[in-house]
Write an enzyme that holds these catalytic residues in place. Structure first.
Site, PDB file in Angstrom:
ATOM      1  N   ARG A  44       0.817  -1.220   0.000  1.00  0.00           N
ATOM      2  CA  ARG A  44       0.000   0.000   0.000  1.00  0.00           C
ATOM      3  C   ARG A  44       0.854   1.276   0.000  1.00  0.00           C
ATOM      4  O   ARG A  44       0.417   2.311  -0.495  1.00  0.00           O
ATOM      5  CB  ARG A  44      -0.909   0.014   1.235  1.00  0.00           C
ATOM      6  CG  ARG A  44      -1.897  -1.156   1.308  1.00  0.00           C
ATOM      7  CD  ARG A  44      -3.175  -0.824   0.563  1.00  0.00           C
ATOM      8  NE  ARG A  44      -4.150  -1.875   0.714  1.00  0.00           N
ATOM      9  CZ  ARG A  44      -5.051  -1.947   1.694  1.00  0.00           C
ATOM     10  NH1 ARG A  44      -5.080  -1.004   2.624  1.00  0.00           N
ATOM     11  NH2 ARG A  44      -5.901  -2.940   1.743  1.00  0.00           N
ATOM     12  N   ASP A  95     -16.592   9.085   6.443  1.00  0.00           N
ATOM     13  CA  ASP A  95     -15.461   8.157   6.393  1.00  0.00           C
ATOM     14  C   ASP A  95     -14.227   8.886   6.917  1.00  0.00           C
ATOM     15  O   ASP A  95     -14.151  10.116   6.861  1.00  0.00           O
ATOM     16  CB  ASP A  95     -15.208   7.664   4.961  1.00  0.00           C
ATOM     17  CG  ASP A  95     -14.427   6.356   4.920  1.00  0.00           C
ATOM     18  OD1 ASP A  95     -15.058   5.293   4.754  1.00  0.00           O
ATOM     19  OD2 ASP A  95     -13.187   6.393   5.086  1.00  0.00           O
TER      20      ASP A  95
HETATM   21  C1  LIG Z   1     -14.479  -2.088   4.215  1.00  0.00           C
HETATM   22  S1  LIG Z   1     -15.011  -0.429   4.094  1.00  0.00           S
HETATM   23  C2  LIG Z   1     -16.751  -0.594   4.463  1.00  0.00           C
HETATM   24  C3  LIG Z   1     -17.596   0.247   3.556  1.00  0.00           C
HETATM   25  C4  LIG Z   1     -19.098   0.047   3.716  1.00  0.00           C
HETATM   26  N1  LIG Z   1     -19.533   0.385   5.042  1.00  0.00           N
HETATM   27  C5  LIG Z   1     -19.507  -1.364   3.356  1.00  0.00           C
HETATM   28  O1  LIG Z   1     -19.889  -2.121   4.240  1.00  0.00           O
HETATM   29  O2  LIG Z   1     -19.417  -1.725   2.176  1.00  0.00           O
HETATM   30  C6  LIG Z   1     -14.333   0.248   5.602  1.00  0.00           C
HETATM   31  C7  LIG Z   1     -14.252   1.762   5.608  1.00  0.00           C
HETATM   32  O3  LIG Z   1     -13.971   2.179   6.954  1.00  0.00           O
HETATM   33  C8  LIG Z   1     -13.182   3.333   6.893  1.00  0.00           C
HETATM   34  N2  LIG Z   1     -12.511   3.526   8.198  1.00  0.00           N
HETATM   35  C9  LIG Z   1     -11.475   2.843   8.713  1.00  0.00           C
HETATM   36  N3  LIG Z   1     -11.142   3.320   9.923  1.00  0.00           N
HETATM   37  C10 LIG Z   1     -12.015   4.321  10.181  1.00  0.00           C
HETATM   38  C11 LIG Z   1     -12.186   5.212  11.275  1.00  0.00           C
HETATM   39  N4  LIG Z   1     -11.386   5.174  12.354  1.00  0.00           N
HETATM   40  N5  LIG Z   1     -13.180   6.121  11.213  1.00  0.00           N
HETATM   41  C12 LIG Z   1     -13.993   6.179  10.127  1.00  0.00           C
HETATM   42  N6  LIG Z   1     -13.873   5.374   9.065  1.00  0.00           N
HETATM   43  C13 LIG Z   1     -12.898   4.440   9.083  1.00  0.00           C
HETATM   44  C14 LIG Z   1     -12.236   3.082   5.739  1.00  0.00           C
HETATM   45  O4  LIG Z   1     -11.688   4.281   5.216  1.00  0.00           O
HETATM   46  C15 LIG Z   1     -13.146   2.343   4.753  1.00  0.00           C
HETATM   47  O5  LIG Z   1     -13.664   3.197   3.763  1.00  0.00           O
END
Ligand SMILES: C[S@@+](CC[C@H](N)C(=O)[O-])C[C@H]1O[C@@H](n2cnc3c(N)ncnc32)[C@H](O)[C@@H]1O
Length: 274
Positions: free
Chosen positions: A34, A142
């Protein structure tokens, strides 16, 4: 130079401090893969040099780039199906019956990635109720600035629309924009995208009737999951509904929620008095 144990540890600590994401030992390959594009963009030979560079000359911008690169943004339309079926069959009718005609419904797509979850909800609501845009607001948040900007833009590649979006919905809710597809303005008016770190004190938002907090708790340790569930609950209406990802639960994490089975899905509701 490859990634030394010290450099990996530094990345782990920075990512945990800034996002609460846990990078377990063994994830060195992920960090390498990454961060290599960032190293190359900065004219550096490898990830070891990138870490040395940012450690000796820390900048919020470079820290943010490193943390964002280590988020996993996997998502799709109608992901897992059932939590979205439950919205229109059970949750929406219950909310419309419980709220006054002039009351706005507030829905939160927390950890929205590039926006497919928020726009899935928006499409369902637009198809289910007249004047949805006047009645519902969807907050999409996000940690990643890039993901928030993508959600705001509401533009998706052909590859992305192929992942779970029924053709009839594509025709009804999108317009072709060059090689991409753009979400129609009525849906974009429903969705407000903004940056929000779930692992930090949350901004004033809500109170939310429905929260989709899906496929993000899996990245955190137990104390972080507990703190996030507590904060999310404080922004919800007492009769609100929380949807988690298929591999996530409040059970054994935070006992102030009641699990409710909704067809083949389940939601969590704040326990009264907890
Ligand atoms: C796997 S995706 C899930 C997207 C969507 N909720 C779904 O279920 O398809 C996880 C997301 O969590 C976000 N994320 C990770 N850590 C986070 C944090 N501390 N606060 C807010 N968002 C976070 C990432 O940037 C990413 O876009």
């Amino acid at each position: 130079m490859t990634l030394t144990a010290t450099s990996f540890d530094w990345v782990r600590q920075v990512v945990h401090r800034e996002s609460a994401i846990v990078l377990a030992p063994g994830k060195e390959y992920l960090v390498e893969a990454r961060l290599l594009p960032i190293a190359r963009q900065m004219g550096l030979a490898d990830v070891g040099q990138l870490v040395d560079n940012v450690r000796t000359r820390p900048s919020p911008e470079n820290t943010r780039r490193i943390v964002e690169a280590l988020t996993t943004n996997e998502t799709s339309w109608f992901r897992d199906g059932d939590p979205f079926t439950a919205l229109t069959t059970t949750v929406l009718p219950a909310l419309l019956a419980a709220r006054g005609a002039g009351e706005r419904l507030q829905i939160w797509s927390a950890a929205c990635s590039s926006g497919q979850e928020a726009y899935t909800i928006a499409m369902l609501l637009e198809d289910a109720m007249p004047n949805a845009a006047g009645r519902v607001s969807i907050t999409a948040t996000d940690l990643s600035r890039e993901m928030v900007e993508r959600t705001r833009a509401g533009r998706f590649s052909q590859l992305e629309v192929n992942r779970g979006l029924p053709a009839s919905m594509l025709v009804r809710h999108f317009t072709r924009a060059g090689s991409e597809w753009e979400v129609n303005a009525s849906l974009r008016r429903m969705v407000t995208a903004t940056e929000c770190n779930l692992a930090a004190p949350l901004p004033r938002m809500g109170p939310f009737d429905v929260v989709y907090l899906r496929n993000v708790l899996i990245y955190f340790d137990l104390p972080t999951k507990q703190a996030i569930l507590r904060r999310v609950r404080s922004l919800m209406r007492p009769d609100g509904w929380l949807f988690l990802g298929a591999a996530e639960t409040t059970l054994g994490v935070d006992d102030s929620w009641e699990r409710v089975v909704l067809g083949r899905s389940s939601a969590y509701r704040p326990l009264k008095g907890a």
